[in-house]
Design a protein around this motif. Structure first.
Motif, PDB file in Angstrom:
ATOM      1  N   TRP A  78       9.585 -12.420  11.624  1.00 47.30           N
ATOM      2  CA  TRP A  78      10.808 -13.078  11.148  1.00 47.30           C
ATOM      3  C   TRP A  78      10.530 -14.062  10.020  1.00 47.30           C
ATOM      4  N   GLN A  79       9.305 -14.578   9.960  1.00 42.59           N
ATOM      5  CA  GLN A  79       8.897 -15.377   8.797  1.00 42.59           C
ATOM      6  C   GLN A  79       8.178 -14.429   7.847  1.00 42.59           C
ATOM      7  N   ALA A  80       8.440 -14.598   6.561  1.00 42.05           N
ATOM      8  CA  ALA A  80       7.875 -13.668   5.575  1.00 42.05           C
ATOM      9  C   ALA A  80       6.349 -13.600   5.671  1.00 42.05           C
ATOM     10  N   ASP A  81       5.711 -14.756   5.852  1.00 44.37           N
ATOM     11  CA  ASP A  81       4.238 -14.718   5.882  1.00 44.37           C
ATOM     12  C   ASP A  81       3.727 -13.980   7.119  1.00 44.37           C
ATOM     13  N   GLY A  82       4.453 -14.069   8.230  1.00 45.47           N
ATOM     14  CA  GLY A  82       4.066 -13.329   9.440  1.00 45.47           C
ATOM     15  C   GLY A  82       4.153 -11.829   9.211  1.00 45.47           C
ATOM     16  N   TYR A  83       5.248 -11.401   8.579  1.00 50.18           N
ATOM     17  CA  TYR A  83       5.403  -9.969   8.281  1.00 50.18           C
ATOM     18  C   TYR A  83       4.290  -9.497   7.339  1.00 50.18           C
ATOM     19  N   LEU A  84       4.041 -10.288   6.287  1.00 50.07           N
ATOM     20  CA  LEU A  84       3.050  -9.868   5.293  1.00 50.07           C
ATOM     21  C   LEU A  84       1.635  -9.857   5.861  1.00 50.07           C
ATOM     22  N   LYS A  85       1.368 -10.730   6.817  1.00 46.44           N
ATOM     23  CA  LYS A  85       0.050 -10.721   7.476  1.00 46.44           C
ATOM     24  C   LYS A  85      -0.159  -9.383   8.197  1.00 46.44           C
ATOM     25  N   ILE A  86       0.856  -8.949   8.933  1.00 50.57           N
ATOM     26  CA  ILE A  86       0.747  -7.678   9.660  1.00 50.57           C
ATOM     27  C   ILE A  86       0.669  -6.511   8.677  1.00 50.57           C
ATOM     28  N   VAL A  87       1.476  -6.570   7.633  1.00 45.91           N
ATOM     29  CA  VAL A  87       1.430  -5.525   6.595  1.00 45.91           C
ATOM     30  C   VAL A  87       0.001  -5.412   6.028  1.00 45.91           C
ATOM     31  N   GLY A  88      -0.610  -6.553   5.742  1.00 46.02           N
ATOM     32  CA  GLY A  88      -1.960  -6.555   5.173  1.00 46.02           C
ATOM     33  C   GLY A  88      -2.983  -5.956   6.142  1.00 46.02           C
ATOM     34  N   SER A 110       0.849  -1.194   0.000  1.00 44.10           N
ATOM     35  CA  SER A 110       0.000   0.000   0.000  1.00 44.10           C
ATOM     36  C   SER A 110       0.883   1.242   0.000  1.00 44.10           C
ATOM     37  N   GLU A 111       0.470   2.251  -0.746  1.00 43.77           N
ATOM     38  CA  GLU A 111       1.228   3.514  -0.787  1.00 43.77           C
ATOM     39  C   GLU A 111       1.269   4.186   0.579  1.00 43.77           C
ATOM     40  N   ARG A 112       0.306   3.862   1.442  1.00 42.63           N
ATOM     41  CA  ARG A 112       0.295   4.471   2.786  1.00 42.63           C
ATOM     42  C   ARG A 112       1.372   3.878   3.695  1.00 42.63           C
ATOM     43  N   LEU A 113       1.898   2.717   3.310  1.00 44.07           N
ATOM     44  CA  LEU A 113       2.879   2.057   4.177  1.00 44.07           C
ATOM     45  C   LEU A 113       4.302   2.332   3.708  1.00 44.07           C
ATOM     46  N   GLN A 114       5.213   2.420   4.661  1.00 45.88           N
ATOM     47  CA  GLN A 114       6.637   2.422   4.333  1.00 45.88           C
ATOM     48  C   GLN A 114       7.262   1.190   4.993  1.00 45.88           C
ATOM     49  N   PRO A 115       7.413   0.102   4.218  1.00 44.71           N
ATOM     50  CA  PRO A 115       7.973  -1.128   4.785  1.00 44.71           C
ATOM     51  C   PRO A 115       9.500  -1.041   4.898  1.00 44.71           C
ATOM     52  N   PHE A 116      10.052  -1.744   5.903  1.00 47.03           N
ATOM     53  CA  PHE A 116      11.512  -1.811   6.026  1.00 47.03           C
ATOM     54  C   PHE A 116      11.926  -3.085   6.754  1.00 47.03           C
ATOM     55  N   VAL A 131       4.580  -6.989  19.238  1.00 44.48           N
ATOM     56  CA  VAL A 131       3.540  -6.744  18.221  1.00 44.48           C
ATOM     57  C   VAL A 131       3.275  -8.056  17.491  1.00 44.48           C
ATOM     58  N   ASN A 132       2.015  -8.319  17.213  1.00 39.22           N
ATOM     59  CA  ASN A 132       1.657  -9.525  16.449  1.00 39.22           C
ATOM     60  C   ASN A 132       0.405  -9.234  15.616  1.00 39.22           C
ATOM     61  N   ALA A 133      -0.025 -10.262  14.884  1.00 36.52           N
ATOM     62  CA  ALA A 133      -1.174 -10.057  13.991  1.00 36.52           C
ATOM     63  C   ALA A 133      -2.444  -9.761  14.783  1.00 36.52           C
ATOM     64  N   GLY A 134      -2.476 -10.211  16.030  1.00 38.69           N
ATOM     65  CA  GLY A 134      -3.679 -10.006  16.841  1.00 38.69           C
ATOM     66  C   GLY A 134      -3.796  -8.610  17.433  1.00 38.69           C
ATOM     67  N   ASN A 135      -2.660  -7.925  17.618  1.00 36.40           N
ATOM     68  CA  ASN A 135      -2.747  -6.620  18.292  1.00 36.40           C
ATOM     69  C   ASN A 135      -2.304  -5.439  17.408  1.00 36.40           C
ATOM     70  N   CYS A 136      -1.809  -5.726  16.189  1.00 35.74           N
ATOM     71  CA  CYS A 136      -1.205  -4.636  15.398  1.00 35.74           C
ATOM     72  C   CYS A 136      -2.204  -3.528  15.080  1.00 35.74           C
ATOM     73  N   ARG A 137      -3.433  -3.890  14.813  1.00 34.07           N
ATOM     74  CA  ARG A 137      -4.410  -2.848  14.440  1.00 34.07           C
ATOM     75  C   ARG A 137      -4.737  -1.950  15.620  1.00 34.07           C
ATOM     76  N   ALA A 139      -2.472  -2.237   6.265  1.00 35.20           N
ATOM     77  CA  ALA A 139      -2.979  -1.600   5.029  1.00 35.20           C
ATOM     78  C   ALA A 139      -4.496  -1.468   5.122  1.00 35.20           C
ATOM     79  N   ASP A 140      -5.167  -2.516   5.626  1.00 40.80           N
ATOM     80  CA  ASP A 140      -6.624  -2.459   5.781  1.00 40.80           C
ATOM     81  C   ASP A 140      -7.010  -1.324   6.739  1.00 40.80           C
ATOM     82  N   ALA A 141      -6.228  -1.189   7.814  1.00 37.27           N
ATOM     83  CA  ALA A 141      -6.542  -0.161   8.812  1.00 37.27           C
ATOM     84  C   ALA A 141      -6.428   1.241   8.198  1.00 37.27           C
ATOM     85  N   CYS A 142      -5.543   1.392   7.203  1.00 33.22           N
ATOM     86  CA  CYS A 142      -5.346   2.701   6.555  1.00 33.22           C
ATOM     87  C   CYS A 142      -6.412   2.990   5.512  1.00 33.22           C
ATOM     88  N   ALA A 143      -7.051   1.924   5.040  1.00 35.27           N
ATOM     89  CA  ALA A 143      -7.939   2.083   3.856  1.00 35.27           C
ATOM     90  C   ALA A 143      -9.190   2.879   4.217  1.00 35.27           C
TER      91      ALA A 143
END
Ligand SMILES: O=C[C@H](O)COP(=O)(O)O
Length: 254
Positions: A237-247, A34-40, A213-219, A250-254
């Motif tokens: 640390w696992q790519a899918d874990g990072y991408l879950k939080i990113v997603g 998402s353009e609203r996110l700056q991943p690193f 921080v985890n997928a359950g509390n990030c929002r 992104a939803d929270a920003c939408a």
């Protein structure tokens, strides 16, 4: 929620071989962030170059977990800002509580490093946070005030408009056995940090939250006013874990 970009990043701490690092990075190359996110991502030193190469052309920024303040010289075992830039990193994490607790990092050395990082075109990500004892004594805001003032007052005059990031990471919330801060508690500390940062640098300074921080509390965190992003350890640390939080962010920003 942040007005500007929402910074979502991870430090791998002392984890991953270069092969493992490349695998994580290769899972990012086809992601439309998402353009609203700056991943690193902040790998260990040994994986900065392969990760930066794998992510060339992607929106993910790459950072280092520490650096020395000197330009070069007899500092065995240390890494300079120029070396970090040479490997392809554009950010540097400074003052993590694990470095403060285990390697003698102080507010004074963090301040020296902030100035050097900026002079080399690196974006400093300055970690601050109170210990459990300081929290119990009701001293959290006092400790944070000192850490923020020390770090930001070292920003050289010519670099006062450069990007500088803070990461509020209460020490008691980090890692195995850590307890995530409630979003309300984190939001209160972020409000206090924002006031000190504005006073010291004369402008707003983005501040990320980190600590279990985890997928359950990030929002819950990114919904708080004044939380400008997340700095994640284990859950990313696992790519899918990072991408879950990113997603989710992104939803929270939408
Ligand atoms: O650098 C990241 C922080 O120390 C948080 O780590 P954690 O998410 O594993 O608690």
């Amino acid at each position: 929620m942040a007005n500007g970009s929402l910074w979502i990043g991870t430090s791998w701490k002392m984890n991953k071989t270069r092969d493992e690092a490349r695998q994580w990075a290769s899972a990012m190359t086809t992601v439309a962030f998402s353009e609203r996110l700056q991943p690193f991502v902040i790998p260990p030193f040994t994986s900065i170059a392969p990760v930066a190469e794998a992510l060339a052309g992607s929106r993910l920024l790459v950072g280092a977990q520490n650096m020395h303040w000197a330009e070069a010289g007899a500092w065995t075992g240390e890494i300079s800002a120029a070396m970090i830039r040479d490997c392809g990193a554009t950010m540097v994490e400074l003052g993590h509580s694990e470095r403060r607790a285990n390697f003698g990092e102080t507010d004074e050395t963090v301040a020296l490093k902030v100035a050097t990082a900026l002079r080399h075109g690196l974006t400093p990500l300055i970690c601050i946070g109170e210990t459990a004892a300081e929290k119990a004594d009701g001293r959290a805001d006092e400790v944070l005030d000192h850490q923020v003032r020390m770090a930001l007052s070292s920003v050289p005059a010519d670099y006062r408009q450069s990007t500088v990031l803070l990461a509020y990471e209460p020490v008691w919330s980090i890692g195995e056995g850590g307890t995530p801060a409630t979003a309300a508690y984190a939001g209160e500390r972020h409000a206090a940090i924002a006031r000190v940062a504005q006073e010291t640098l004369g402008r707003p300074v983005p501040c990320l939250y980190g600590g279990s921080v985890n997928a359950g509390n990030c929002r819950d965190y990114v919904d708080q006013p004044g939380i400008d992003g997340l700095f994640i350890g284990r859950s990313a640390w696992q790519a899918d874990g990072y991408l879950k939080i990113v997603g989710l962010c992104a939803d929270a920003c939408a």
